[in-house]
Motif scaffolding. Structure first.
Motif, PDB file in Angstrom:
ATOM      1  N   ILE A  18       0.897  -1.073  -0.129  1.00 39.32           N
ATOM      2  CA  ILE A  18      -0.049   0.139   0.028  1.00 39.32           C
ATOM      3  C   ILE A  18       0.854   1.320   0.083  1.00 39.32           C
ATOM      4  CG2 ILE A  18      -1.626   1.353   1.359  1.00 39.32           C
ATOM      5  CD1 ILE A  18      -2.957  -1.295   2.135  1.00 39.32           C
ATOM      6  N   GLU A  19       1.894   1.229   0.790  1.00 43.33           N
ATOM      7  CA  GLU A  19       2.729   2.495   1.069  1.00 43.33           C
ATOM      8  C   GLU A  19       3.390   3.017  -0.496  1.00 43.33           C
ATOM      9  OE1 GLU A  19       6.510   4.246   3.661  1.00 43.33           O
ATOM     10  OE2 GLU A  19       5.026   2.649   4.706  1.00 43.33           O
ATOM     11  N   ALA A  20       3.940   1.828  -0.842  1.00 45.30           N
ATOM     12  CA  ALA A  20       4.654   2.132  -2.192  1.00 45.30           C
ATOM     13  C   ALA A  20       3.570   2.704  -3.377  1.00 45.30           C
ATOM     14  CB  ALA A  20       5.553   0.755  -2.606  1.00 45.30           C
ATOM     15  N   SER A  21       2.507   2.005  -3.388  1.00 45.75           N
ATOM     16  CA  SER A  21       1.732   2.236  -4.415  1.00 45.75           C
ATOM     17  C   SER A  21       1.170   3.494  -4.265  1.00 45.75           C
ATOM     18  CB  SER A  21       0.352   1.298  -4.113  1.00 45.75           C
ATOM     19  OG  SER A  21       0.642  -0.046  -4.491  1.00 45.75           O
ATOM     20  N   ILE A  22       0.940   4.184  -2.925  1.00 42.89           N
ATOM     21  CA  ILE A  22       0.513   5.481  -2.862  1.00 42.89           C
ATOM     22  C   ILE A  22       1.616   6.632  -3.107  1.00 42.89           C
ATOM     23  CG2 ILE A  22      -0.144   7.364  -0.896  1.00 42.89           C
ATOM     24  CD1 ILE A  22      -1.579   5.102   0.528  1.00 42.89           C
ATOM     25  N   LYS A  23       2.866   6.118  -3.058  1.00 45.33           N
ATOM     26  CA  LYS A  23       4.006   7.070  -3.447  1.00 45.33           C
ATOM     27  C   LYS A  23       3.677   7.099  -5.006  1.00 45.33           C
ATOM     28  CE  LYS A  23       9.116   7.496  -3.153  1.00 45.33           C
ATOM     29  NZ  LYS A  23      10.265   6.387  -2.549  1.00 45.33           N
ATOM     30  N   LYS A  24       3.799   6.035  -5.423  1.00 42.42           N
ATOM     31  CA  LYS A  24       3.784   5.880  -7.051  1.00 42.42           C
ATOM     32  C   LYS A  24       2.739   6.655  -7.577  1.00 42.42           C
ATOM     33  CE  LYS A  24       4.416   4.303 -11.325  1.00 42.42           C
ATOM     34  NZ  LYS A  24       5.766   4.727 -11.990  1.00 42.42           N
ATOM     35  N   ALA A  25       1.454   6.684  -7.016  1.00 43.07           N
ATOM     36  CA  ALA A  25       0.276   7.601  -7.330  1.00 43.07           C
ATOM     37  C   ALA A  25       0.798   9.051  -7.148  1.00 43.07           C
ATOM     38  CB  ALA A  25      -0.872   7.065  -6.673  1.00 43.07           C
ATOM     39  N   ASP A  26       1.358   9.424  -6.361  1.00 36.32           N
ATOM     40  CA  ASP A  26       1.607  10.763  -5.837  1.00 36.32           C
ATOM     41  C   ASP A  26       2.879  11.240  -6.966  1.00 36.32           C
ATOM     42  OD1 ASP A  26       0.248  11.112  -3.711  1.00 36.32           O
ATOM     43  OD2 ASP A  26       1.714  10.760  -2.319  1.00 36.32           O
ATOM     44  N   ALA A  49      -4.846  25.721 -13.128  1.00 33.89           N
ATOM     45  CA  ALA A  49      -5.053  25.591 -11.806  1.00 33.89           C
ATOM     46  C   ALA A  49      -6.219  24.480 -11.435  1.00 33.89           C
ATOM     47  CB  ALA A  49      -5.356  26.905 -11.237  1.00 33.89           C
ATOM     48  N   GLU A  50      -7.185  24.495 -12.079  1.00 32.34           N
ATOM     49  CA  GLU A  50      -8.445  23.526 -11.891  1.00 32.34           C
ATOM     50  C   GLU A  50      -7.990  22.194 -12.141  1.00 32.34           C
ATOM     51  OE1 GLU A  50      -8.816  26.512 -13.472  1.00 32.34           O
ATOM     52  OE2 GLU A  50     -10.349  27.485 -12.203  1.00 32.34           O
ATOM     53  N   LEU A  51      -7.253  21.883 -13.408  1.00 36.43           N
ATOM     54  CA  LEU A  51      -7.040  20.560 -13.871  1.00 36.43           C
ATOM     55  C   LEU A  51      -5.873  19.862 -12.546  1.00 36.43           C
ATOM     56  CD1 LEU A  51      -6.654  20.624 -17.569  1.00 36.43           C
ATOM     57  CD2 LEU A  51      -8.374  19.401 -16.361  1.00 36.43           C
ATOM     58  N   ARG A  52      -5.200  20.975 -12.208  1.00 37.97           N
ATOM     59  CA  ARG A  52      -4.067  20.438 -11.280  1.00 37.97           C
ATOM     60  C   ARG A  52      -4.883  19.934  -9.963  1.00 37.97           C
ATOM     61  NH1 ARG A  52      -0.589  24.757 -13.214  1.00 37.97           N
ATOM     62  NH2 ARG A  52       1.390  23.682 -14.118  1.00 37.97           N
ATOM     63  N   GLU A  53      -5.971  20.791  -9.614  1.00 39.75           N
ATOM     64  CA  GLU A  53      -6.499  20.250  -8.182  1.00 39.75           C
ATOM     65  C   GLU A  53      -7.258  19.221  -8.392  1.00 39.75           C
ATOM     66  OE1 GLU A  53      -9.060  23.449  -6.924  1.00 39.75           O
ATOM     67  OE2 GLU A  53      -7.270  25.130  -6.789  1.00 39.75           O
ATOM     68  N   ILE A  54      -7.710  19.015  -9.524  1.00 37.78           N
ATOM     69  CA  ILE A  54      -8.660  17.790  -9.594  1.00 37.78           C
ATOM     70  C   ILE A  54      -7.542  16.536  -9.764  1.00 37.78           C
ATOM     71  CG2 ILE A  54      -9.814  16.180 -11.610  1.00 37.78           C
ATOM     72  CD1 ILE A  54     -10.972  18.872 -12.659  1.00 37.78           C
ATOM     73  N   ALA A  55      -6.273  16.737 -10.430  1.00 37.90           N
ATOM     74  CA  ALA A  55      -5.404  15.540 -10.253  1.00 37.90           C
ATOM     75  C   ALA A  55      -5.032  15.175  -8.646  1.00 37.90           C
ATOM     76  CB  ALA A  55      -4.171  16.064 -11.013  1.00 37.90           C
ATOM     77  N   ALA A  56      -4.749  16.257  -7.904  1.00 35.82           N
ATOM     78  CA  ALA A  56      -4.462  16.216  -6.565  1.00 35.82           C
ATOM     79  C   ALA A  56      -5.628  15.466  -5.892  1.00 35.82           C
ATOM     80  CB  ALA A  56      -4.183  17.320  -5.895  1.00 35.82           C
ATOM     81  N   PHE A  57      -6.857  15.615  -6.316  1.00 40.44           N
ATOM     82  CA  PHE A  57      -8.015  15.185  -5.619  1.00 40.44           C
ATOM     83  C   PHE A  57      -8.359  13.464  -5.997  1.00 40.44           C
ATOM     84  CE2 PHE A  57     -12.360  13.649  -6.842  1.00 40.44           C
ATOM     85  CZ  PHE A  57     -12.987  13.680  -5.589  1.00 40.44           C
ATOM     86  N   LEU A  58      -7.769  13.199  -7.243  1.00 36.84           N
ATOM     87  CA  LEU A  58      -7.835  11.852  -7.639  1.00 36.84           C
ATOM     88  C   LEU A  58      -7.150  10.865  -6.673  1.00 36.84           C
ATOM     89  CD1 LEU A  58      -7.671  11.900 -11.439  1.00 36.84           C
ATOM     90  CD2 LEU A  58      -9.679  11.972  -9.987  1.00 36.84           C
ATOM     91  N   VAL A  59      -6.087  11.409  -5.996  1.00 39.78           N
ATOM     92  CA  VAL A  59      -5.211  10.475  -5.317  1.00 39.78           C
ATOM     93  C   VAL A  59      -5.486  10.898  -3.700  1.00 39.78           C
ATOM     94  CG1 VAL A  59      -3.302  10.458  -6.844  1.00 39.78           C
ATOM     95  CG2 VAL A  59      -3.283  12.234  -4.953  1.00 39.78           C
ATOM     96  N   GLU A  60      -6.129  11.779  -3.387  1.00 38.89           N
ATOM     97  CA  GLU A  60      -6.826  12.191  -2.068  1.00 38.89           C
ATOM     98  C   GLU A  60      -7.951  11.638  -1.487  1.00 38.89           C
ATOM     99  OE1 GLU A  60      -6.311  16.391  -1.930  1.00 38.89           O
ATOM    100  OE2 GLU A  60      -3.987  16.404  -1.923  1.00 38.89           O
ATOM    101  N   ARG A  61      -8.910  11.103  -2.624  1.00 34.08           N
ATOM    102  CA  ARG A  61     -10.183  10.579  -2.526  1.00 34.08           C
ATOM    103  C   ARG A  61     -10.220   9.690  -1.532  1.00 34.08           C
ATOM    104  NH1 ARG A  61     -11.520   6.798  -6.688  1.00 34.08           N
ATOM    105  NH2 ARG A  61      -9.441   6.396  -7.632  1.00 34.08           N
ATOM    106  N   GLU A  62     -11.436   9.185  -1.042  1.00 32.82           N
ATOM    107  CA  GLU A  62     -11.526   8.062  -0.064  1.00 32.82           C
ATOM    108  C   GLU A  62     -12.622   7.089  -0.709  1.00 32.82           C
ATOM    109  OE1 GLU A  62     -12.635   9.460   3.587  1.00 32.82           O
ATOM    110  OE2 GLU A  62     -10.321  10.271   4.001  1.00 32.82           O
ATOM    111  N   LYS A  63     -13.000   7.427  -1.932  1.00 33.03           N
ATOM    112  CA  LYS A  63     -14.038   6.217  -2.685  1.00 33.03           C
ATOM    113  C   LYS A  63     -13.964   6.538  -4.136  1.00 33.03           C
ATOM    114  CE  LYS A  63     -18.276   8.955  -2.215  1.00 33.03           C
ATOM    115  NZ  LYS A  63     -19.712   8.946  -1.968  1.00 33.03           N
TER     116      LYS A  63
END
Length: 293
Positions: free
Chosen positions: A253-261, A279-293
């Protein structure tokens, strides 16, 4: 800002889908009820939102009619989910917190509902309010992204064939880039095409899309083993139960999250040429790895 972008994109897409799809009462009503059951099951509308925001970045405003392109992309995505949930494929009973299409309407109608959404999406694409040359390029891009060569169907086939096997990272990356990443990439790219992006801009959008597409599926793999079915709105633990090849299974899990980042950072870098407009596209990209579902 991100919350507002996501909410407005969802509303805009839902309004376009409501307007474009045949009503549930349209004869034969069973197929249209099934199509709407899955389309309006509460999805995040990420693909249409990426499409709209990509077009906004290129044009400097939201181009007239781009929401119909987004709606067509959502129809194609939903068709893939209906078929993916069938007993012959992933055999799932829950999608977005609701019974899957085949559980609600039977397998035959579910298959046809997926077929109906796919064919109707191309009818919508053929009527897009953009120059004919752009329309043809958009249709070709989406058809390739949903096809068998480096596309969604090819990725699904490889995903099925990789079950219960000792697959390597090359196979895993092909599955993720094709099954999930290809349509996400096409959403970004075709939004740019609709807005008149030149070839160089399209390539930057493609690099952004490819990186966020892979990151998105890596996070999906992680959530499958860290969240409950109630949190996800779909059956958790399916990947492990089916012995699917996933990033957590190969790397943890840890290495997978690092790869996504790392992939999101690369995606953000691909948009450097656009400055603050991205800016909006970058924020969406960040949201994709921070989401919980």
């Amino acid at each position: 800002m991100l919350k507002e972008t996501l909410e407005q994109g969802r509303i805009t897409t839902d309004e376009a889908l409501e307007r474009l799809l045949p009503p549930a009462t349209q004869y034969p009503s069973s197929i249209h009820q099934a199509m709407r059951h899955s389309v309006f099951a509460g999805g995040k509308r990420l693909r249409p939102i990426l499409c709209i925001e990509s077009a906004r970045m290129i044009a400097g405003c939201v181009p007239l009619g781009v929401e119909e392109l987004g709606a067509a992309l959502e129809m194609l995505h939903t068709y893939s989910l209906i078929h993916d949930d069938l007993p012959a494929l992933d055999n799932d009973d829950l999608r977005r917190g609701r019974p899957t299409c085949h559980k609600a309407f039977g397998e035959a109608i579910a298959i046809l509902a997926g077929d109906g959404l796919q064919t109707y999406a191309y009818e919508v694409l053929a009527r897009l309010q953009c120059p004919a040359e752009a329309r043809v390029r958009i249709i070709a891009e989406i058809a390739h992204a949903t096809g068998t060569v480096d596309g969604m169907i090819g990725g699904q086939v490889m995903d099925l064939e990789a079950e219960h096997t000792k697959s390597d990272v090359k196979t895993l990356e092909y599955i993720h880039r094709s099954k999930t990443g290809a349509l996400l990439t096409a959403s970004v790219v075709t939004g740019g095409m609709y807005a008149g992006a030149d070839d160089s801009e399209v390539e930057s959008l493609r690099q952004f899309g490819m990186n966020i597409g892979l990151a998105f599926q890596i996070v999906d793999d992680v959530l499958d083993v860290t969240q409950t079915s109630e949190q996800l709105g779909k059956t958790a633990g399916k990947d492990m139960a089916s012995e699917k090849v996933t990033y957590p299974a190969l790397f943890g899990i840890e290495a997978s999250i690092k790869k996504a980042d790392e992939l999101v950072a690369k995606a953000s870098g691909a948009l450097d040429r656009f400055g603050e407009r991205a800016a909006e596209l970058r924020e969406i990209a960040a949201f994709l790895v921070e989401r919980e579902k």
